[in-house]
Scaffold this motif. Structure first.
Motif, PDB file in Angstrom:
ATOM      1  N   SER A 167       1.656   4.070  -2.759  1.00 44.15           N
ATOM      2  CA  SER A 167       0.589   4.961  -3.235  1.00 44.15           C
ATOM      3  C   SER A 167       0.641   6.324  -2.561  1.00 44.15           C
ATOM      4  O   SER A 167      -0.053   7.253  -2.971  1.00 44.15           O
ATOM      5  CB  SER A 167      -0.784   4.323  -2.984  1.00 44.15           C
ATOM      6  OG  SER A 167      -1.043   4.190  -1.597  1.00 44.15           O
ATOM      7  N   THR A 216       0.817  -1.220   0.000  1.00 41.72           N
ATOM      8  CA  THR A 216       0.000   0.000   0.000  1.00 41.72           C
ATOM      9  C   THR A 216       0.847   1.265   0.000  1.00 41.72           C
ATOM     10  O   THR A 216       0.477   2.284  -0.590  1.00 41.72           O
ATOM     11  CB  THR A 216      -0.928   0.015   1.228  1.00 41.72           C
ATOM     12  OG1 THR A 216      -1.779  -1.119   1.190  1.00 41.72           O
ATOM     13  CG2 THR A 216      -1.779   1.273   1.268  1.00 41.72           C
ATOM     14  N   GLN A 225       7.094  10.298  -5.010  1.00 42.46           N
ATOM     15  CA  GLN A 225       6.617   9.044  -4.445  1.00 42.46           C
ATOM     16  C   GLN A 225       7.372   8.748  -3.157  1.00 42.46           C
ATOM     17  O   GLN A 225       8.586   8.901  -3.077  1.00 42.46           O
ATOM     18  CB  GLN A 225       6.814   7.910  -5.447  1.00 42.46           C
ATOM     19  CG  GLN A 225       6.212   6.589  -5.027  1.00 42.46           C
ATOM     20  CD  GLN A 225       6.411   5.508  -6.079  1.00 42.46           C
ATOM     21  OE1 GLN A 225       7.276   5.612  -6.948  1.00 42.46           O
ATOM     22  NE2 GLN A 225       5.602   4.457  -6.006  1.00 42.46           N
TER      23      GLN A 225
END
Length: 272
Positions: free
Chosen positions: A90, A87, A102
């Motif tokens: 993201s 996860t 990111q």
């Protein structure tokens, strides 16, 4: 018992950074993504304790080792640990008003027993922890030594608690006490409920999506009450600060004038 590594120097992995985008200090990082804070802090703590200091931003480790660090036994939680790691890419971050990047990348081997995490975000935090370090001498006076600065007073077991708001609040209180350092004789530190809510993403979400003031006040009161419990059961802060006392107002409301009082004498050192 395993412990979290919580940066105590201002601006590093601060929960309040999840909702703000403008800073003047070059040491400030801004984590973007609701619900990310505790997951990021857990992974950061594991990497910090196993890889720092490191000249690289790539870290490879066994998923079973990370699971053990979080306090899970073999079996049941294996899949959720992998899912949690999957996860995190993201989410993103800003650093010193920079462009959105990111947070990290994650890759696994075929059996998902080994994971490789690459994160310039974590590496930058490591470097700033060294640059802005603050430690205490045996008399409780704050000094700067060039070593890393973080709080290790919170056990990883706190991450199993279901009351996320209380977990965030507990971590924030520990962080703020560590950051503030010694109080002057007779001095009391204060923290408003408004400031506390702004630093805790889950609590902020619950408060801002609740329309009735009565329900907001109930959420605040129950969160603080649970946090006072967690400070004793999932942290070592009462053994680290002499005569530590938290005074919660009888009437808890969301206001800059509703103040949580914090009193303590000095930092206690294990070699005393």
């Amino acid at each position: 018992m395993e412990r979290l590594a919580i940066p105590s120097c201002s601006g590093l992995l601060d929960c309040c950074n999840t909702r703000q985008t403008t800073y003047s200090s070059p040491s400030i990082c801004c984590l973007q993504g609701d619900g990310a804070t505790l997951m990021v802090l857990a992974l950061f703590s594991f990497i910090y304790q196993n890889f720092f200091p490191s000249s690289t931003c790539t870290y490879t480790f066994k998923t079973s080792s990370y699971k053990k660090f979080l306090g899970y036994t073999e079996g049941g939680k294996s899949k959720s640990i992998v899912n949690q790691l999957e996860t995190l890419p993201s989410f993103g971050y800003l650093w010193n008003d920079d462009t959105y990047k990111q947070l990290l990348t994650v890759s696994f081997n075929d059996t998902k027993t080994l994971v490789t995490v690459e994160s310039k975000y974590f590496q930058a935090i490591f470097q700033h922890m060294k640059m802005y370090s603050g430690t205490y001498d045996r008399w409780g006076r704050k000094t700067r030594t060039g070593s890393s600065t973080y709080s290790s007073l919170v056990y990883t077991s706190i991450l199993k608690e279901r009351n996320v708001s209380a977990v965030e609040t507990t971590i924030e209180l520990v962080k703020l006490i560590e950051r503030r350092g010694p109080l002057e004789p007779g001095q009391t530190a204060h923290l408003s409920t408004l400031s506390l809510v702004e630093r805790c993403p889950d609590l902020y979400r619950r408060v801002t999506t609740t329309r009735e003031n009565k329900e907001v006040n109930r959420i605040l009161k129950t969160t603080l009450s649970k946090s006072m419990e967690l400070l004793r059961t999932h942290t070592d802060i009462y053994n680290a600060f002499a005569d530590l006392e938290f005074i919660v107002p009888d009437k808890v409301v969301l206001s800059k004038d509703c103040l949580l009082q914090i009193k303590y004498d000095r930092r206690i050192f294990t070699n005393e």
